[in-house]
Every structure is written in C-alpha cells, then in structure tokens.
Design an enzyme around this catalytic site. Structure first.
Site, PDB file in Angstrom:
ATOM      1  N   TYR A 118       0.860  -1.189   0.000  1.00 18.98           N
ATOM      2  CA  TYR A 118       0.000   0.000   0.000  1.00 18.98           C
ATOM      3  C   TYR A 118       0.891   1.231   0.000  1.00 18.98           C
ATOM      4  CZ  TYR A 118      -3.033   3.707   1.748  1.00 18.98           C
ATOM      5  OH  TYR A 118      -3.704   4.889   1.887  1.00 18.98           O
ATOM      6  N   GLU A 206      -3.642   7.597  -3.938  1.00 22.52           N
ATOM      7  CA  GLU A 206      -3.589   6.356  -3.159  1.00 22.52           C
ATOM      8  C   GLU A 206      -3.478   5.170  -4.107  1.00 22.52           C
ATOM      9  OE1 GLU A 206      -7.163   4.587  -1.263  1.00 22.52           O
ATOM     10  OE2 GLU A 206      -6.059   4.830   0.602  1.00 22.52           O
TER      11      GLU A 206
END
Ligand code: GDP
Ligand code: MN
Length: 398
Positions: A118, A206
């Site tokens: 991530y 993101e």
C-alpha cells in the site's frame, strides 16, 4: 475532484510511474477489442475487467473480475457494465457502472512471488507537510490495517519546499522489505509518484495495491486520485476528466450557477453570502431547534438570478420545511437583494414553505420595508436573533 482509476493511471504514466496497462471500454464488444489489443501490445493472455466508479472496494463488490479468454472478457464485461455496483464505499444504493477498464493481468506466476503493498501520498494540513503513507499490507482495506495492525503502517513526512529526498525513497523501499532490482524499482516508483502528486496539485494519490511482479517490477495496479478543485484552473486538461454523473446532481446544478452547495440532512434550508456567515447561520439554526438542510454560499453577487437558482436547489430537497436567507450587504446593497428575493419568489410562484429573510448592512431598513410591503409570505428580520426566533416559530407552526 475525484477521477476514475483509468484517468489516474494516465496521469501516473505521464510522470513515469509504471502502471498496470489497460484500455477503457463502454460495451462488451469494445472490451473484447481492448483485450485483443492488450494481447498484441503487452502479450497479456489473461485480463482483468475493472468497473470504473468513484469508489473503492470494487473487488469485494464483484466489480473486478479475471478473464482468461475473449469469451470470458465478453461475458464479464457484459455483466459489469450496467450493473449497480455496491461496495463498502458506495452506500447501499450502489453506483451505476458505465465503463470498465480492461487491464493486463499482472499477477502472472514466475520464479519469485508477487507481493502487494500500500502506498499513498497525501497532505497533512495540521503539519503543513506531505505524507507518504505505506504498508506491507497492500490489497486490503487500509482502514482495517490501521485498526488491527497499526504498527504495519509507516509514514514519511516530506517538506514541500525541498520535496522527497533520495534517502527517504530508499528508506521506504527498505521498510517494505525489498532488495535487489525490486528495491531499486521501488525507489524510482516512489519518487515518480511523489512528483505526480506534487505537480498535479493533488490532495491525494492512493495506490492500493502497488505490486511487485514475479519478475521484480514495481507497478500501480489501482489509482485513487483526488485533484484539488481550487488548483484546476492551472490544469485545464484535468478539468476535462470530471465525470459529473458520479457527483450529487444538485451540487452539480449549483456549481453551474456559481453557488457553493453541500446537501445536509436537516429541515431548514439556508441561503447565505460568504462561507463564514453560512457556518454561523447553520449554528443559529441549530440553536433555534432546527437542523440545517444544506450549506449554500451564494457568493458576492446575490441578485434575482442567483437567489432564484438558490431557491430551486433548496426546494428540490423534500425535507425542507423553512428557508432562512441571511445576507450581509457590504458590497451588495440589501434593498437590491430584497428585490431579488421578491422577483425570484414571484417568478417561481407558490413556494410551499415559509421564508425568513434577514438582511443586515447597507440599506437594511429599506430592504425590510420592501419585504414587509411585498405582500408575500416572507418574514423579515434585521437581527440574527430575530431571524432565529422566526425560524423556531415557523417550525412550531408546522
Ligand atoms: P478495488 O477493489 O476497488 O480497490 O480495486 P483494485 O484495483 O485494487 O483491485 C482489487 C483486487 O483485484 C486487487 O487487490 C487484486 O487482488 C485483484 N487484481 C487486480 N488486478 C489484477 C490482475 O491483473 N490479476 C489478478 N489475478 N488479480 C488482480
Ligand atoms: Mn484498490
């Protein structure tokens, strides 16, 4: 402004960030053509069909599907296009899918394992810094990681004046447990990602998951991007990426009339000039026992046109039981606003809820007189206190 995954990936690519390649399609036939093209350009036998909506968690809702041949591409694209996709982020009504991204399968087997990470870049307003947030726990819901295993989320603060430094990119790659070619590729990936975030004036990039492929390349499989609306004037080409079908229809309508409107759940509609006064007005409505139905800033020019647009937007909300207009006449004269209210009222005709108008500032007395003598069902006040009392009164009468 939010944009779709395929648009976010196009931006990333233009900054040299490696992405899972794909082609967008609006029909099952286009999807098949896209898959054929991916096969010739990237030698990708399998593809993933990915619903394009402004919400994450698509995989969980059945909006991301692997297709192993052209028949499956057709079948799965056909299923996903036109579906009302429900994910943890869409709310129970879901979102209509009108486009899919046909993307190369990047989870192919090889001598070393694939691994998901991530990585996001976002703005920490309190610190006045950009933050690179990253985790070894990619592909999962990051909120869940934060709740159950917060020690697996790392943050790197970046001073916006000097930008991301080489040692910081290396520290991130190291903390993600990488070595060799994957380590090197990750440092490049992070640097290019930071530059994309910075130079597009975004408030968030993101990437979940960032993938290490089995041949040790680092690439973006997903992209959730938020571009700062206030900087869009510097990026005309990104402005065209706006998809109004993903936005609240009344908010889109309001922005066409240059009104700042945010819908809320209460029963008192309000129309105010200036964001600060609008906030104060919402507080006053609460104090008077009501709940604001919206935030609406009509800006500096409160004329008959803007007031009319404001009325129409507020009245499209069935919960509204009363409308409070609170205008401070500094540059605009109150009597002109009052006339605007009267004209708009007459033009719309038959407004089903009581209207309370509080005008303060230049020519406030003349304005009150105009309203009082108009013969319309409009209550006038000069003091905010009086206006609040009127709100309470009309709500009680209902
Ligand atoms: P999200 O669910 O909206 O966040 O959509 P993502 O783009 O992150 O995709 C969801 C999941 O689909 C990923 O976490 C992967 O596990 C899976 N996925 C995405 N691309 C591929 C692919 O190329 N091959 C395979 N096998 N799975 C993929
Ligand atoms: Mn994702």
């Amino acid at each position: 402004m939010n944009i779709h995954e395929y648009q976010g990936k196009a931006i990333l690519k233009s900054f040299g960030v490696r992405v899972q390649e794909g082609i967008v399609a609006s029909t099952a036939e286009e999807a098949v053509e896209a898959a054929k093209k991916l096969k010739t350009e990237y030698n990708s036998d399998w593809v993933v069909v990915k619903a394009q909506i402004h919400a994450g968690g698509r995989g969980k809702g059945g909006g991301v599907k692997l297709a192993k041949n052209l028949d499956e591409v057709k079948e799965k694209a056909g299923q996903i296009i036109g579906m009302q996709l429900i994910t943890p982020q869409t709310g129970p009504e879901g979102k209509l899918v009108s486009k899919v991204l046909i993307a190369q399968d990047v989870y192919y087997p090889g001598e070393s394992e694939t691994k998901e990470f991530y990585v996001s870049v976002l703005l920490d307003r309190a610190k006045g810094r950009n933050i690179v947030m990253y985790s070894t726990e990619g592909g999962m819901d990051i909120e869940e990681v934060a709740e159950h295993t917060p020690h697996l989320i790392f943050k790197e603060e970046v001073d916006p004046k000097v930008g991301l430094q080489g040692f910081q990119a290396r520290k991130i790659a190291f903390n993600l447990g990488l070595s060799g070619d994957a380590f090197k590729d990750m440092t490049k990936f992070i640097a290019a990602l930071y530059r994309a975030y910075d130079e597009t004036d975004s408030s968030m990039f993101e990437i979940n998951p960032v993938l290490k492929t089995s041949d040790n390349k680092i690439l973006a499989v997903d992209a959730k991007v938020n571009l700062d609306d206030n900087a869009l004037f510097r990026h005309k080409d990104y402005e065209a990426m706006r998809d109004t079908s993903e936005e609240d229809p009344t908010e889109v309508e309001a922005s066409k009339s240059n009104l700042n409107y945010v819908k809320l759940d209460g029963n008192v509609g309000c129309m105010v000039n200036g964001a600060g006064l609008a906030m104060a007005t919402m507080d006053i409505i609460k104090l008077a026992g009501g709940e604001p139905a919206n935030f609406l800033d009509v800006g500096g020019t409160a004329n008959a046109e803007t007031v009319k647009a404001g009325f129409n937007i507020i009245l499209s909300d069935p919960n509204v039981k009363a409308i409070l207009i609170n205008i401070f006449g500094g540059i605009v004269r109150c009597d002109r606003v009052a006339q605007g209210v009267i004209d708009a009222y007459k033009e719309i005709g038959n407004i089903p809820v009581p209207i309370i108008v509080r005008l303060q500032g230049t020519n406030a007395v003349e304005a009150k007189k105009l309203i009082d003598e108009s013969g319309l069902k409009v209550y006038s006040a000069i003091l905010l206190k009086e206006a609040a009392a009127l709100v309470t009164k009309v709500l009680e009468e209902k």
